[in-house]
Design a protein around this motif. Sequence first.
Motif, PDB file in Angstrom:
ATOM      1  N   SER A   1       0.829  -1.208   0.000  1.00 15.89           N
ATOM      2  CA  SER A   1       0.000   0.000   0.000  1.00 15.89           C
ATOM      3  C   SER A   1       0.861   1.255   0.000  1.00 15.89           C
ATOM      4  O   SER A   1       0.592   2.214  -0.733  1.00 15.89           O
ATOM      5  N   LEU A   2       1.904   1.260   0.823  1.00 13.78           N
ATOM      6  CA  LEU A   2       2.790   2.414   0.874  1.00 13.78           C
ATOM      7  C   LEU A   2       3.518   2.606  -0.453  1.00 13.78           C
ATOM      8  O   LEU A   2       3.651   3.729  -0.958  1.00 13.78           O
ATOM      9  N   ALA A   3       3.992   1.504  -1.043  1.00 11.16           N
ATOM     10  CA  ALA A   3       4.688   1.588  -2.333  1.00 11.16           C
ATOM     11  C   ALA A   3       3.751   2.095  -3.426  1.00 11.16           C
ATOM     12  O   ALA A   3       4.159   2.868  -4.303  1.00 11.16           O
ATOM     13  N   THR A   4       2.492   1.680  -3.371  1.00  9.95           N
ATOM     14  CA  THR A   4       1.514   2.155  -4.359  1.00  9.95           C
ATOM     15  C   THR A   4       1.295   3.656  -4.230  1.00  9.95           C
ATOM     16  O   THR A   4       1.212   4.386  -5.230  1.00  9.95           O
ATOM     17  N   PHE A   5       1.206   4.136  -2.984  1.00 15.53           N
ATOM     18  CA  PHE A   5       1.054   5.573  -2.747  1.00 15.53           C
ATOM     19  C   PHE A   5       2.240   6.328  -3.328  1.00 15.53           C
ATOM     20  O   PHE A   5       2.068   7.344  -4.016  1.00 15.53           O
ATOM     21  N   TRP A   6       3.463   5.840  -3.051  1.00 14.15           N
ATOM     22  CA  TRP A   6       4.658   6.497  -3.592  1.00 14.15           C
ATOM     23  C   TRP A   6       4.642   6.494  -5.114  1.00 14.15           C
ATOM     24  O   TRP A   6       4.999   7.478  -5.751  1.00 14.15           O
ATOM     25  N   LEU A   7       4.255   5.353  -5.701  1.00 11.33           N
ATOM     26  CA  LEU A   7       4.249   5.238  -7.159  1.00 11.33           C
ATOM     27  C   LEU A   7       3.305   6.263  -7.780  1.00 11.33           C
ATOM     28  O   LEU A   7       3.674   6.978  -8.719  1.00 11.33           O
ATOM     29  N   ILE A   8       2.076   6.368  -7.248  1.00 11.62           N
ATOM     30  CA  ILE A   8       1.106   7.332  -7.781  1.00 11.62           C
ATOM     31  C   ILE A   8       1.616   8.759  -7.580  1.00 11.62           C
ATOM     32  O   ILE A   8       1.526   9.599  -8.493  1.00 11.62           O
ATOM     33  N   GLU A   9       2.135   9.039  -6.396  1.00  6.55           N
ATOM     34  CA  GLU A   9       2.634  10.378  -6.086  1.00  6.55           C
ATOM     35  C   GLU A   9       3.770  10.783  -7.031  1.00  6.55           C
ATOM     36  O   GLU A   9       3.821  11.912  -7.514  1.00  6.55           O
ATOM     37  N   ARG A  10       4.662   9.848  -7.325  1.00  4.69           N
ATOM     38  CA  ARG A  10       5.820  10.172  -8.155  1.00  4.69           C
ATOM     39  C   ARG A  10       5.466  10.257  -9.623  1.00  4.69           C
ATOM     40  O   ARG A  10       6.000  11.094 -10.360  1.00  4.69           O
TER      41      ARG A  10
END
Length: 329
Positions: A315-324
């Motif tokens: 979930s955290l990695a997905t958030f970072w991916l979308i944010e970046r």
Amino acid sequence: MLRFWLILVALGLTALPSGAHESRPAYLEISEVRGGLFDVVWKRPMLGDRVMPLSVVWPQNCGAAATGSARQVQDAMVERQMIECGSDGLVGQRIVIDGLERVSGDVLVRIGFAGGDAGIDILKPAQPWLDVAGPQSSLAVAVDYFVLGVEHILGGIDHLLFVLGLTLIVRGAGLLIKTITAFTVAHSITLAMATLGYASVPQAPVEAVIALSILFLASEMARLDRGLPGLTARAPWLVAFSFGLLHGFGFAGALHEVGLPQSDIPLALLTFNLGVEAGQLGFVAMVLAIVWAGRRMIAAPPRWAVQMPAYAIGSLATFWLIERVATFG
């Protein structure tokens, strides 16, 4: 049992602030154009819509030589000006970062002298000033870049989560050592290539793919929990080496901002990389210490605790991916 305590470490990391690089420092670059005249670049991170409240207090013998300029770039405000410090120059003078003692963060200061030598210092809230000592010795350069490497890896939650993800998947100490070594070799290669100018990759896509690499490991962890070992479980060194090449470009982004002293490029590059490795090994040692202590406290972990880290990290990695990806222009 071992895996349960590694899981607790993973959950602890995912509980940290969601920005993987929230601790990014401010950056002050001072380049001597000629005796007493300096070109100054002052870069302060943006905290949402607000610029980090820091200002440079120059020695009394220094003053503006021309009207400065300011512009906003991605997540930062960059100001540029020329200052004149007379015949005394900056050597032996004190530069103060006002406000640093009231914020959480560091300031990287790089001073380049007309003769080609440069020095780098890391200012912290406990000591927000720098007494300019002139060109640094090779030993001082080595120490400063080693510390910079350690601080960069320990401040990069995404890099640490990737290492922890490998630790959660790989079985056996020997195979884990080979896997971490493959990761180390890979990011050392691309760090050197990018820093020395032999390869160039836009930083924003690199950061997005780093987030994707963590998401990939999270999916591999979930598969392993269901008894379906994936590529990472079968050939962990291959996954570690492949993604390690991308992580190396991420490390190079931090080093590119600071730059390398022209008289000690190989030494600075080597010691920065050694600092990254020392920080990484220190993190692994901390994890193993938690495991050692925890195995004496809990006999059997609950099933839900074994399954949770894959979803928390994913979930955290997905958030970072979308944010970046959203920053692509």
